[in-house]
Design a protein around this motif. Structure first.
Motif, mmCIF file in Angstrom:
data_model
loop_
_atom_site.group_PDB
_atom_site.id
_atom_site.type_symbol
_atom_site.label_atom_id
_atom_site.label_comp_id
_atom_site.label_asym_id
_atom_site.label_seq_id
_atom_site.Cartn_x
_atom_site.Cartn_y
_atom_site.Cartn_z
ATOM 1 N N UNK A 356 -21.066 -10.097 -1.040
ATOM 2 C CA UNK A 356 -19.795 -9.613 -0.490
ATOM 3 C C UNK A 356 -19.265 -8.498 -1.381
ATOM 4 N N UNK A 357 -18.494 -7.595 -0.784
ATOM 5 C CA UNK A 357 -17.823 -6.523 -1.511
ATOM 6 C C UNK A 357 -16.362 -6.500 -1.099
ATOM 7 N N UNK A 358 -15.480 -6.351 -2.091
ATOM 8 C CA UNK A 358 -14.046 -6.175 -1.817
ATOM 9 C C UNK A 358 -13.580 -4.918 -2.539
ATOM 10 N N UNK A 359 -12.857 -4.084 -1.828
ATOM 11 C CA UNK A 359 -12.261 -2.871 -2.395
ATOM 12 C C UNK A 359 -10.745 -3.018 -2.373
ATOM 13 N N UNK A 360 -10.087 -2.825 -3.564
ATOM 14 C CA UNK A 360 -8.620 -2.877 -3.616
ATOM 15 C C UNK A 360 -8.078 -1.500 -3.971
ATOM 16 N N UNK A 361 -7.349 -0.898 -3.033
ATOM 17 C CA UNK A 361 -6.836 0.441 -3.280
ATOM 18 C C UNK A 361 -7.958 1.378 -3.646
ATOM 19 N N UNK A 362 -9.122 1.189 -3.024
ATOM 20 C CA UNK A 362 -10.330 1.863 -3.463
ATOM 21 C C UNK A 362 -10.638 3.143 -2.726
ATOM 22 N N UNK A 383 -2.864 -0.528 0.387
ATOM 23 C CA UNK A 383 -1.419 -0.631 0.505
ATOM 24 C C UNK A 383 -0.903 0.163 1.689
ATOM 25 N N UNK A 384 0.042 -0.407 2.419
ATOM 26 C CA UNK A 384 0.597 0.258 3.589
ATOM 27 C C UNK A 384 1.331 1.540 3.249
ATOM 28 N N UNK A 385 1.825 1.643 2.011
ATOM 29 C CA UNK A 385 2.549 2.839 1.586
ATOM 30 C C UNK A 385 1.643 3.844 0.878
ATOM 31 N N UNK A 386 0.351 3.550 0.811
ATOM 32 C CA UNK A 386 -0.615 4.442 0.167
ATOM 33 C C UNK A 386 -1.347 5.221 1.262
ATOM 34 N N UNK A 408 -4.348 -4.295 5.470
ATOM 35 C CA UNK A 408 -3.264 -3.455 4.970
ATOM 36 C C UNK A 408 -2.143 -4.352 4.454
ATOM 37 N N UNK A 409 -1.766 -4.169 3.185
ATOM 38 C CA UNK A 409 -0.687 -4.945 2.578
ATOM 39 C C UNK A 409 0.611 -4.153 2.747
ATOM 40 N N UNK A 410 1.535 -4.632 3.584
ATOM 41 C CA UNK A 410 2.752 -3.867 3.874
ATOM 42 C C UNK A 410 3.554 -3.547 2.616
ATOM 43 N N UNK A 411 4.009 -2.300 2.518
ATOM 44 C CA UNK A 411 4.897 -1.896 1.432
ATOM 45 C C UNK A 411 4.228 -1.605 0.110
ATOM 46 N N UNK A 412 2.919 -1.868 -0.002
ATOM 47 C CA UNK A 412 2.236 -1.675 -1.286
ATOM 48 C C UNK A 412 1.834 -0.217 -1.478
ATOM 49 N N UNK A 419 6.682 -6.149 -5.852
ATOM 50 C CA UNK A 419 6.689 -7.609 -5.968
ATOM 51 C C UNK A 419 5.885 -8.288 -4.861
ATOM 52 N N UNK A 420 4.960 -9.142 -5.267
ATOM 53 C CA UNK A 420 4.192 -9.948 -4.322
ATOM 54 C C UNK A 420 2.981 -9.268 -3.724
ATOM 55 N N UNK A 421 2.867 -7.936 -3.847
ATOM 56 C CA UNK A 421 1.773 -7.249 -3.170
ATOM 57 C C UNK A 421 0.423 -7.487 -3.843
ATOM 58 N N UNK A 422 0.400 -7.505 -5.176
ATOM 59 C CA UNK A 422 -0.867 -7.765 -5.857
ATOM 60 C C UNK A 422 -1.335 -9.193 -5.608
ATOM 61 N N UNK A 423 -0.395 -10.128 -5.568
ATOM 62 C CA UNK A 423 -0.748 -11.522 -5.276
ATOM 63 C C UNK A 423 -1.348 -11.636 -3.867
ATOM 64 N N UNK A 424 -0.799 -10.878 -2.914
ATOM 65 C CA UNK A 424 -1.336 -10.906 -1.550
ATOM 66 C C UNK A 424 -2.747 -10.322 -1.526
ATOM 67 N N UNK A 425 -2.954 -9.220 -2.253
ATOM 68 C CA UNK A 425 -4.289 -8.619 -2.313
ATOM 69 C C UNK A 425 -5.289 -9.570 -2.968
#
Length: 450
Positions: A356-362, A383-386, A408-412, A419-425
């Motif tokens: 498996x592969x996961x990309x965060x803000x990648x 992130x939704x704001x990126x 898509x993580x809203x507001x990140x 707050x809370x966005x990294x935990x959601x990711x």
């Protein structure tokens, strides 16, 4: 005059001035709560352990923001005689304030030290970090606490402080300050974002930094650990270089995730360490890997040399495949920023089956034509704001032929600092890896699936 965007920006600026400490026996100690996000950036930049040093300000009863002294761990107390005299605080009023703050100090010790040992300061350099000081009472008592806990040298690192306060600050062997205004009305005036830091944020940052757990085995040799958790700083030979890495294997691990850091970040990245902590709790082993050597890191050309980074990641994958403790574990890749491009490039070329592969803000687009060759199920977290990176991920997703999903993580924004966005990711990554790296019913690792 505004100097810092937020505490993360302040921490990075302070870290630049503390760079001379890299490689020395340093412990970075954040003053909760606001000093801890600053200290986390300093610790990550220096490659040093992070802990807290617990003190409480004793505020004047009718003007609590004005410190008449401070108290700290070990019964340390520092008084500001000038403020006490000016405010005409009675002994009874002082005792009431001290009792209240002592109770708060004890409560915070129970909260922040729960399940964790205080890092031993004996004979080490204690770097005490705060997000700004006014009177200096809290900083003074923190220096005294560090000294009594055995620190051989105490350095105070602050982002902003009045020049007069710094000149009259006993207790520290050295003071490093980013900004010294002639007159300081309020620390918050020098930040764009000076929103309060929560206890939860402090706990998260300490966990992400990998603070030693009470009763844990500590740093061990993987070859000597059997049936217990492995938690080791190691070096991995890849080609002609040795790459620094941090390997952690929980008992009965169900898979191994290799972290490909991006944009010059390292295995000490507090964000990736936080994600790793979430994966550990789900029973996954992690390898936080420096894809560049310290000599290579300053070159921006190396940071964006995706083939070089991918080759290094593939080499580390081959290495873990030959180690007794990790050979049987299904392997996944977690990539951030440019590291995501390297992870997908490596997944397309690796001789091992990547589960498996996961990309965060990648930047999966940096894998170029190799995206279509990736077979591992791939999750793209943005992130939704990126917006710019979100557009790049949408275009890259079109090129993928493997099972994939864009979350898509809203507001990140790009670094998931809200707050809370990294935990959601992290939760999204955890679920993706546990779904795709779980062993088969016949006991063979998931990476052997055809």
């Amino acid at each position: 005059m505004v100097v810092f965007a937020d505490r993360i920006d302040a921490g990075r600026q302070l870290a630049e001035q503390l760079e001379f400490l890299r490689g020395q026996d340093v412990v970075v100690l954040g003053l909760p709560r606001g000093g801890v996000p600053v200290a986390a950036e300093v610790a990550a930049a220096l490659g040093a352990p992070l802990d807290v040093i617990l003190v409480r300000k004793l505020g004047v009863p009718i003007q609590p923001e004005l410190a008449m002294g401070a108290i700290g761990e070990g019964g340390v107390r520092v008084l500001n005689d000038e403020v006490l005299s000016m405010a005409r605080v009675t002994e009874e009023e002082f005792r009431a304030v001290e009792e209240r703050e002592r109770a708060q100090l004890d409560a915070r010790m129970a909260l922040f030290r729960k399940g964790h040992e205080r890092i031993d300061l004996t004979g080490r350099i204690a770097v005490i970090v705060d997000d700004g000081i006014a009177t200096g009472s809290t900083a003074r008592v923190a220096c005294e606490v560090a000294r009594r806990l055995g620190a051989a040298k105490v350095i105070l690192g602050v982002t902003v402080a009045p020049a007069e306060t710094i000149r009259n600050l006993p207790g520290a062997d050295e003071v490093v300050c980013v900004h010294l205004p002639r007159q300081l009305i309020a620390v918050g005036n020098h930040y764009v974002d000076f929103s309060p830091t929560s206890d939860e944020e402090v706990i998260r940052l300490l966990a992400a930094a990998g603070r030693p757990s009470a009763g844990a085995a500590g740093t061990t040799d993987p070859a000597e650990s059997s049936g217990a958790e492995t938690d080791a700083e190691i070096e991995i030979p890849v080609g002609e270089v040795y790459l620094g890495a941090h390997l952690r294997i929980p008992p009965a691990a169900t898979g191994l995730v290799l972290f490909a850091h991006g944009s010059g970040s390292s295995r000490h990245s507090p964000r990736n360490r936080f994600v790793a902590e979430v994966l550990h709790e789900a029973g996954l082993a992690t390898l936080l890997l420096d894809l560049l050597t310290p000599e290579e890191e300053p070159s921006r050309a190396n940071v964006f040399d995706i083939k070089l980074l991918a080759d290094r990641l593939a080499g580390a994958t081959e290495w873990v495949g030959n180690q007794p403790e990790t050979a049987s574990l299904a392997v996944g890749y977690f990539g951030a920023s440019t590291g995501a491009g390297a992870a997908l490039w490596a997944a397309a070329h690796s001789s091992a089956r990547i589960g498996a592969v996961v990309s965060r803000g990648g930047r999966p687009d940096l894998a170029g034509p190799w995206l279509a060759q990736v077979q591992a199920p791939t999750l793209l977290i943005v992130g939704g704001a990126d917006q710019e990176v979100l557009d790049l991920n949408r275009r890259a997703q079109v090129e993928l032929r493997c099972p994939n999903h864009l979350a898509v993580v809203p507001g990140a924004t790009h670094l998931f600092e809200e707050p809370g966005t990294l935990a959601e990711a992290a939760a999204l990554a955890r679920d993706w890896f546990t779904d795709h790296l779980s062993p088969r019913a016949d006991g063979r690792p998931a990476r052997d699936k055809q």
